[in-house]
Enzyme design. Structure first.
Site, PDB file in Angstrom:
ATOM      1  N   LYS A  52     -13.333 -16.609  -8.730  1.00 47.26           N
ATOM      2  CA  LYS A  52     -13.775 -16.734 -10.122  1.00 47.26           C
ATOM      3  C   LYS A  52     -12.707 -16.196 -11.068  1.00 47.26           C
ATOM      4  O   LYS A  52     -12.456 -16.744 -12.138  1.00 47.26           O
ATOM      5  CB  LYS A  52     -15.096 -15.973 -10.315  1.00 47.26           C
ATOM      6  CG  LYS A  52     -16.270 -16.706  -9.680  1.00 47.26           C
ATOM      7  CD  LYS A  52     -17.475 -15.818  -9.443  1.00 47.26           C
ATOM      8  CE  LYS A  52     -18.542 -16.593  -8.672  1.00 47.26           C
ATOM      9  NZ  LYS A  52     -19.559 -15.770  -8.054  1.00 47.26           N
ATOM     10  N   GLN A  96     -22.213  -9.851  -9.066  1.00 49.77           N
ATOM     11  CA  GLN A  96     -22.293 -10.458  -7.731  1.00 49.77           C
ATOM     12  C   GLN A  96     -23.537  -9.918  -7.029  1.00 49.77           C
ATOM     13  O   GLN A  96     -23.836  -8.717  -7.112  1.00 49.77           O
ATOM     14  CB  GLN A  96     -21.012 -10.092  -6.964  1.00 49.77           C
ATOM     15  CG  GLN A  96     -20.718 -10.986  -5.787  1.00 49.77           C
ATOM     16  CD  GLN A  96     -20.427 -12.439  -6.156  1.00 49.77           C
ATOM     17  OE1 GLN A  96     -19.828 -12.707  -7.197  1.00 49.77           O
ATOM     18  NE2 GLN A  96     -20.863 -13.362  -5.332  1.00 49.77           N
ATOM     19  N   ASP A 119     -24.657 -16.519 -15.693  1.00 48.44           N
ATOM     20  CA  ASP A 119     -25.267 -16.969 -14.435  1.00 48.44           C
ATOM     21  C   ASP A 119     -26.652 -17.582 -14.698  1.00 48.44           C
ATOM     22  O   ASP A 119     -27.233 -18.204 -13.815  1.00 48.44           O
ATOM     23  CB  ASP A 119     -25.461 -15.744 -13.513  1.00 48.44           C
ATOM     24  CG  ASP A 119     -24.682 -15.881 -12.216  1.00 48.44           C
ATOM     25  OD1 ASP A 119     -24.050 -16.937 -12.018  1.00 48.44           O
ATOM     26  OD2 ASP A 119     -24.713 -14.936 -11.412  1.00 48.44           O
TER      27      ASP A 119
END
Ligand SMILES: NC(=O)c1ccc[n+]([C@@H]2O[C@H](COP(=O)([O-])OP(=O)(O)OC[C@H]3O[C@@H](n4cnc5c(N)ncnc54)[C@H](OP(=O)(O)O)[C@@H]3O)[C@@H](O)[C@H]2O)c1
Length: 302
Positions: A52, A96, A119
Protein backbone atom coordinates in the site's frame (compact mmCIF):
# COMPACT_ATOMS: atom_id res chain seq x y z
CA UNK A 1 -14.74 -20.16 -23.04
CA UNK A 2 -15.31 -17.25 -20.66
CA UNK A 3 -14.20 -13.70 -21.33
CA UNK A 4 -11.64 -12.86 -18.65
CA UNK A 5 -12.48 -9.85 -16.48
CA UNK A 6 -9.04 -8.30 -16.46
CA UNK A 7 -8.73 -6.44 -13.18
CA UNK A 8 -5.06 -5.85 -13.76
CA UNK A 9 -5.66 -3.89 -16.97
CA UNK A 10 -8.53 -1.87 -15.49
CA UNK A 11 -6.58 -1.15 -12.30
CA UNK A 12 -3.60 0.06 -14.38
CA UNK A 13 -5.88 2.51 -16.17
CA UNK A 14 -7.47 3.68 -12.92
CA UNK A 15 -3.99 4.17 -11.43
CA UNK A 16 -3.09 6.40 -14.37
CA UNK A 17 -6.27 8.46 -13.81
CA UNK A 18 -5.52 8.65 -10.10
CA UNK A 19 -1.98 9.86 -10.76
CA UNK A 20 -3.41 12.69 -12.86
CA UNK A 21 -5.95 13.56 -10.16
CA UNK A 22 -3.20 13.65 -7.55
CA UNK A 23 -1.16 15.95 -9.80
CA UNK A 24 -4.10 18.31 -10.24
CA UNK A 25 -4.62 18.39 -6.49
CA UNK A 26 -0.91 19.06 -5.98
CA UNK A 27 -1.07 21.94 -8.48
CA UNK A 28 -3.82 23.38 -6.31
CA UNK A 29 -1.63 23.03 -3.23
CA UNK A 30 -3.05 19.83 -1.74
CA UNK A 31 -1.25 16.54 -1.49
CA UNK A 32 -3.37 13.52 -0.56
CA UNK A 33 -2.04 11.70 2.48
CA UNK A 34 -2.65 8.08 3.51
CA UNK A 35 -1.54 6.63 6.85
CA UNK A 36 -1.32 2.89 7.42
CA UNK A 37 -1.12 1.54 10.96
CA UNK A 38 0.06 -1.97 11.83
CA UNK A 39 0.29 -3.46 15.32
CA UNK A 40 0.85 -7.14 14.49
CA UNK A 41 3.60 -9.45 13.39
CA UNK A 42 2.00 -11.41 10.55
CA UNK A 43 4.43 -11.26 7.60
CA UNK A 44 1.55 -11.36 5.09
CA UNK A 45 0.01 -8.27 6.75
CA UNK A 46 3.42 -6.59 6.69
CA UNK A 47 3.74 -7.20 2.98
CA UNK A 48 0.20 -5.87 2.35
CA UNK A 49 1.06 -2.67 4.20
CA UNK A 50 4.35 -2.33 2.31
CA UNK A 51 2.46 -2.74 -0.96
CA UNK A 52 0.00 0.00 0.00
CA UNK A 53 2.87 2.34 0.79
CA UNK A 54 4.64 1.49 -2.49
CA UNK A 55 1.42 2.37 -4.32
CA UNK A 56 1.31 5.72 -2.49
CA UNK A 57 4.83 6.52 -3.68
CA UNK A 58 3.97 5.55 -7.23
CA UNK A 59 0.81 7.67 -7.29
CA UNK A 60 2.28 10.76 -5.63
CA UNK A 61 0.24 10.24 -2.45
CA UNK A 62 1.98 11.15 0.78
CA UNK A 63 2.29 7.79 2.54
CA UNK A 64 2.94 7.48 6.26
CA UNK A 65 3.37 4.18 8.03
CA UNK A 66 2.99 3.74 11.78
CA UNK A 67 4.40 0.45 13.02
CA UNK A 68 3.42 -0.28 16.63
CA UNK A 69 4.84 -2.82 19.05
CA UNK A 70 2.31 -5.69 19.32
CA UNK A 71 3.16 -5.88 23.06
CA UNK A 72 2.07 -2.28 23.65
CA UNK A 73 -1.34 -1.60 25.27
CA UNK A 74 -4.40 -0.75 23.18
CA UNK A 75 -4.08 2.85 24.36
CA UNK A 76 -0.91 3.15 22.25
CA UNK A 77 -2.91 2.34 19.14
CA UNK A 78 -5.72 4.69 20.18
CA UNK A 79 -3.18 7.47 20.80
CA UNK A 80 -1.61 6.98 17.37
CA UNK A 81 -5.04 7.13 15.73
CA UNK A 82 -5.92 10.30 17.64
CA UNK A 83 -2.71 11.93 16.35
CA UNK A 84 -3.49 10.91 12.77
CA UNK A 85 -7.10 12.09 13.12
CA UNK A 86 -5.81 15.51 14.21
CA UNK A 87 -3.21 15.77 11.43
CA UNK A 88 -4.65 17.74 8.47
CA UNK A 89 -2.00 16.34 6.10
CA UNK A 90 -3.44 12.84 6.65
CA UNK A 91 -6.66 12.36 4.66
CA UNK A 92 -6.99 8.60 4.89
CA UNK A 93 -6.27 6.15 7.73
CA UNK A 94 -6.21 2.37 7.55
CA UNK A 95 -5.62 0.06 10.51
CA UNK A 96 -4.37 -3.33 9.35
CA UNK A 97 -6.65 -5.97 10.92
CA UNK A 98 -3.66 -7.95 12.20
CA UNK A 99 -3.72 -6.89 15.86
CA UNK A 100 -2.76 -8.81 19.02
CA UNK A 101 -5.44 -10.51 21.14
CA UNK A 102 -5.51 -7.78 23.78
CA UNK A 103 -6.50 -5.19 21.17
CA UNK A 104 -10.06 -4.80 19.86
CA UNK A 105 -9.58 -3.98 16.19
CA UNK A 106 -13.21 -2.91 15.70
CA UNK A 107 -12.94 -0.51 18.64
CA UNK A 108 -9.82 0.96 17.03
CA UNK A 109 -11.65 1.45 13.72
CA UNK A 110 -14.43 3.29 15.58
CA UNK A 111 -11.83 5.83 16.73
CA UNK A 112 -10.94 6.85 13.18
CA UNK A 113 -12.57 10.04 11.96
CA UNK A 114 -15.26 8.66 9.58
CA UNK A 115 -14.16 11.19 6.96
CA UNK A 116 -10.69 9.57 7.02
CA UNK A 117 -11.94 5.97 7.10
CA UNK A 118 -10.85 4.99 3.58
CA UNK A 119 -11.42 1.29 4.33
CA UNK A 120 -15.12 2.09 4.73
CA UNK A 121 -15.41 0.05 7.93
CA UNK A 122 -16.37 2.71 10.48
CA UNK A 123 -19.99 2.15 11.57
CA UNK A 124 -20.94 5.56 10.17
CA UNK A 125 -19.70 4.58 6.72
CA UNK A 126 -21.24 1.12 6.93
CA UNK A 127 -24.54 2.76 7.93
CA UNK A 128 -24.38 5.25 5.08
CA UNK A 129 -23.79 2.46 2.58
CA UNK A 130 -26.73 0.45 3.89
CA UNK A 131 -28.89 3.59 3.89
CA UNK A 132 -28.12 4.09 0.20
CA UNK A 133 -25.94 7.16 0.71
CA UNK A 134 -22.39 5.77 0.56
CA UNK A 135 -19.32 7.77 1.43
CA UNK A 136 -16.47 5.24 1.51
CA UNK A 137 -17.24 1.72 0.33
CA UNK A 138 -14.92 -1.15 1.34
CA UNK A 139 -12.33 -1.55 -1.41
CA UNK A 140 -13.07 -5.11 -2.52
CA UNK A 141 -16.79 -4.48 -2.97
CA UNK A 142 -16.06 -1.24 -4.82
CA UNK A 143 -13.50 -3.00 -7.01
CA UNK A 144 -15.90 -5.80 -7.94
CA UNK A 145 -18.60 -3.30 -8.86
CA UNK A 146 -16.17 -1.33 -11.04
CA UNK A 147 -14.99 -4.50 -12.78
CA UNK A 148 -18.55 -5.57 -13.60
CA UNK A 149 -19.39 -2.08 -14.86
CA UNK A 150 -16.27 -1.99 -17.04
CA UNK A 151 -17.44 -5.07 -18.93
CA UNK A 152 -21.00 -3.79 -19.23
CA UNK A 153 -22.43 -6.55 -17.07
CA UNK A 154 -25.86 -5.22 -16.21
CA UNK A 155 -28.00 -6.25 -13.30
CA UNK A 156 -31.57 -5.51 -14.35
CA UNK A 157 -33.60 -8.57 -13.39
CA UNK A 158 -30.40 -10.44 -12.49
CA UNK A 159 -29.74 -12.71 -9.56
CA UNK A 160 -26.43 -12.23 -7.76
CA UNK A 161 -25.21 -14.86 -5.32
CA UNK A 162 -22.37 -13.93 -2.96
CA UNK A 163 -20.76 -16.76 -1.01
CA UNK A 164 -19.38 -14.69 1.87
CA UNK A 165 -20.95 -12.56 4.59
CA UNK A 166 -17.92 -10.66 5.86
CA UNK A 167 -17.78 -6.91 6.43
CA UNK A 168 -15.24 -6.46 3.62
CA UNK A 169 -16.84 -8.59 0.88
CA UNK A 170 -20.37 -10.00 1.19
CA UNK A 171 -22.16 -7.42 3.31
CA UNK A 172 -20.92 -4.27 1.53
CA UNK A 173 -21.28 -5.86 -1.90
CA UNK A 174 -24.88 -6.84 -1.21
CA UNK A 175 -25.63 -3.32 0.04
CA UNK A 176 -23.89 -1.72 -2.94
CA UNK A 177 -25.53 -3.87 -5.59
CA UNK A 178 -28.98 -3.74 -4.02
CA UNK A 179 -29.16 0.01 -4.53
CA UNK A 180 -31.23 0.96 -7.52
CA UNK A 181 -29.29 2.66 -10.28
CA UNK A 182 -29.20 3.11 -14.02
CA UNK A 183 -28.70 -0.58 -14.69
CA UNK A 184 -31.33 -1.61 -12.16
CA UNK A 185 -30.75 -3.38 -8.89
CA UNK A 186 -30.32 -7.15 -8.91
CA UNK A 187 -31.71 -9.55 -6.35
CA UNK A 188 -28.81 -10.50 -4.09
CA UNK A 189 -28.51 -13.70 -2.06
CA UNK A 190 -25.80 -13.76 0.61
CA UNK A 191 -24.59 -17.28 1.48
CA UNK A 192 -22.27 -18.52 4.23
CA UNK A 193 -21.06 -21.67 5.93
CA UNK A 194 -24.53 -22.47 7.33
CA UNK A 195 -26.39 -22.03 4.05
CA UNK A 196 -28.48 -25.09 3.19
CA UNK A 197 -28.10 -26.49 -0.34
CA UNK A 198 -25.48 -23.98 -1.36
CA UNK A 199 -25.16 -25.45 -4.87
CA UNK A 200 -28.81 -24.60 -5.61
CA UNK A 201 -28.06 -20.97 -4.73
CA UNK A 202 -24.86 -20.83 -6.77
CA UNK A 203 -26.52 -22.49 -9.77
CA UNK A 204 -29.34 -19.91 -9.64
CA UNK A 205 -26.88 -17.04 -10.02
CA UNK A 206 -26.38 -14.86 -13.07
CA UNK A 207 -23.45 -13.29 -11.23
CA UNK A 208 -21.66 -15.46 -8.68
CA UNK A 209 -19.09 -14.03 -6.25
CA UNK A 210 -17.06 -16.50 -4.19
CA UNK A 211 -14.85 -15.60 -1.21
CA UNK A 212 -14.66 -18.56 1.18
CA UNK A 213 -10.88 -18.92 1.41
CA UNK A 214 -10.78 -22.51 0.21
CA UNK A 215 -8.82 -23.32 -2.97
CA UNK A 216 -10.92 -24.97 -5.66
CA UNK A 217 -14.09 -24.74 -3.52
CA UNK A 218 -16.39 -23.85 -6.43
CA UNK A 219 -16.39 -26.41 -9.21
CA UNK A 220 -18.26 -26.65 -12.49
CA UNK A 221 -21.12 -28.66 -10.96
CA UNK A 222 -22.08 -25.60 -8.87
CA UNK A 223 -22.28 -23.20 -11.83
CA UNK A 224 -24.86 -22.79 -14.60
CA UNK A 225 -23.98 -22.09 -18.22
CA UNK A 226 -23.56 -18.38 -18.97
CA UNK A 227 -22.81 -17.24 -15.42
CA UNK A 228 -20.43 -14.40 -14.55
CA UNK A 229 -18.06 -15.82 -11.93
CA UNK A 230 -15.98 -13.59 -9.68
CA UNK A 231 -13.26 -15.36 -7.72
CA UNK A 232 -12.23 -13.35 -4.67
CA UNK A 233 -10.52 -15.96 -2.49
CA UNK A 234 -6.78 -15.76 -2.07
CA UNK A 235 -4.96 -18.88 -0.97
CA UNK A 236 -1.27 -19.67 -1.04
CA UNK A 237 -0.18 -23.11 -2.14
CA UNK A 238 3.46 -24.25 -2.10
CA UNK A 239 4.97 -24.02 -5.58
CA UNK A 240 8.31 -24.03 -7.31
CA UNK A 241 8.36 -20.24 -7.70
CA UNK A 242 10.71 -17.53 -6.48
CA UNK A 243 8.38 -16.88 -3.52
CA UNK A 244 7.91 -20.58 -2.81
CA UNK A 245 4.16 -20.38 -3.32
CA UNK A 246 1.54 -19.36 -5.81
CA UNK A 247 -1.75 -17.58 -5.32
CA UNK A 248 -4.89 -19.59 -5.96
CA UNK A 249 -8.53 -18.65 -5.77
CA UNK A 250 -11.66 -20.45 -4.58
CA UNK A 251 -12.71 -21.41 -8.09
CA UNK A 252 -11.68 -24.56 -9.90
CA UNK A 253 -11.00 -22.71 -13.14
CA UNK A 254 -10.67 -25.84 -15.24
CA UNK A 255 -14.27 -26.91 -14.68
CA UNK A 256 -15.86 -23.46 -14.21
CA UNK A 257 -14.31 -21.37 -16.98
CA UNK A 258 -15.82 -23.38 -19.88
CA UNK A 259 -19.32 -22.83 -18.46
CA UNK A 260 -18.98 -19.16 -17.52
CA UNK A 261 -19.57 -16.24 -19.88
CA UNK A 262 -17.27 -13.98 -17.84
CA UNK A 263 -14.68 -14.97 -15.28
CA UNK A 264 -12.56 -12.88 -12.89
CA UNK A 265 -9.65 -15.20 -12.03
CA UNK A 266 -7.05 -15.25 -9.26
CA UNK A 267 -4.59 -13.72 -9.77
CA UNK A 268 -5.43 -10.82 -12.14
CA UNK A 269 -9.11 -10.25 -11.33
CA UNK A 270 -10.32 -8.68 -8.10
CA UNK A 271 -6.97 -8.35 -6.27
CA UNK A 272 -5.60 -5.43 -8.34
CA UNK A 273 -9.01 -3.72 -8.15
CA UNK A 274 -9.07 -3.91 -4.35
CA UNK A 275 -5.60 -2.45 -4.30
CA UNK A 276 -6.37 0.57 -6.46
CA UNK A 277 -9.65 1.35 -4.67
CA UNK A 278 -7.86 2.20 -1.43
CA UNK A 279 -6.10 5.04 -3.21
CA UNK A 280 -9.29 5.99 -5.03
CA UNK A 281 -10.94 6.37 -1.62
CA UNK A 282 -7.95 8.36 -0.35
CA UNK A 283 -8.29 10.86 -3.19
CA UNK A 284 -12.03 11.08 -2.49
CA UNK A 285 -11.27 11.67 1.20
CA UNK A 286 -8.86 14.46 0.25
CA UNK A 287 -11.53 16.11 -1.87
CA UNK A 288 -14.04 15.79 0.93
CA UNK A 289 -11.79 17.28 3.59
CA UNK A 290 -10.34 20.11 1.54
CA UNK A 291 -13.31 21.01 -0.63
CA UNK A 292 -11.05 20.75 -3.68
CA UNK A 293 -12.74 19.64 -6.88
CA UNK A 294 -11.03 17.24 -9.25
CA UNK A 295 -12.52 16.56 -12.68
CA UNK A 296 -12.48 12.82 -12.37
CA UNK A 297 -10.27 10.15 -10.97
CA UNK A 298 -11.69 7.44 -13.16
CA UNK A 299 -13.16 5.61 -10.20
CA UNK A 300 -16.68 4.32 -10.06
CA UNK A 301 -19.60 6.51 -9.16
CA UNK A 302 -21.28 5.20 -6.02
N1 LIG B 1 -8.87 -10.44 -3.88
C1 LIG B 1 -9.02 -9.55 -2.93
O1 LIG B 1 -8.77 -8.39 -3.10
C2 LIG B 1 -9.52 -9.98 -1.60
C3 LIG B 1 -10.05 -9.06 -0.70
C4 LIG B 1 -10.60 -9.51 0.49
C5 LIG B 1 -10.59 -10.87 0.79
N2 LIG B 1 -10.01 -11.72 -0.10
C6 LIG B 1 -9.99 -13.16 0.15
O2 LIG B 1 -11.35 -13.59 0.23
C7 LIG B 1 -11.44 -14.66 1.14
C8 LIG B 1 -12.45 -14.29 2.22
O3 LIG B 1 -11.98 -13.20 2.97
P1 LIG B 1 -12.78 -12.66 4.22
O4 LIG B 1 -11.88 -11.73 4.94
O5 LIG B 1 -14.12 -12.19 3.81
O6 LIG B 1 -12.88 -14.01 5.08
P2 LIG B 1 -13.92 -14.46 6.16
O7 LIG B 1 -14.33 -13.32 7.00
O8 LIG B 1 -13.32 -15.65 6.81
O9 LIG B 1 -15.20 -14.91 5.32
C9 LIG B 1 -15.28 -16.14 4.69
C10 LIG B 1 -16.73 -16.37 4.33
O10 LIG B 1 -16.84 -17.63 3.67
C11 LIG B 1 -17.89 -18.36 4.27
N3 LIG B 1 -17.62 -19.79 4.16
C12 LIG B 1 -16.58 -20.49 4.67
N4 LIG B 1 -16.69 -21.80 4.38
C13 LIG B 1 -17.84 -21.92 3.68
C14 LIG B 1 -18.53 -23.03 3.12
N5 LIG B 1 -18.06 -24.27 3.22
N6 LIG B 1 -19.68 -22.81 2.47
C15 LIG B 1 -20.18 -21.55 2.36
N7 LIG B 1 -19.58 -20.46 2.88
C16 LIG B 1 -18.42 -20.66 3.54
C17 LIG B 1 -17.89 -17.92 5.73
O11 LIG B 1 -19.12 -18.24 6.33
P3 LIG B 1 -19.40 -17.87 7.89
O12 LIG B 1 -19.66 -16.41 7.93
O13 LIG B 1 -20.59 -18.70 8.23
O14 LIG B 1 -18.16 -18.26 8.65
C18 LIG B 1 -17.63 -16.44 5.56
O15 LIG B 1 -18.82 -15.72 5.32
C19 LIG B 1 -10.01 -14.89 1.66
O16 LIG B 1 -9.38 -15.88 0.87
C20 LIG B 1 -9.34 -13.56 1.44
O17 LIG B 1 -7.95 -13.67 1.29
C21 LIG B 1 -9.50 -11.31 -1.28
Amino acid sequence: MATILDGEALAARLREDLRESVERLADAGVRPGLATVHMGDDPAAESYVAMKQRDCAELGIDGTHVDLDPEAPASTLHGALADLDADPSVHGILVQDDVPDHVDWRAAVRRIDPEKDVDGLHPENVGRLVAGDPRFVPCTALGIRALLDEYGIGFAGAHVTVVNRSMIVGKPLAALLSRSGDSGAPTVTVCHSRTADLAAKTRAADVLVVAVDSPGFLDGSMVSEGTTVIDVGIGRVPADTERGYELVGDVDAESVEPKADYFAPVPRGVGPMTRVMLHHNTVEATRLQTGMAVDTDGGPTV
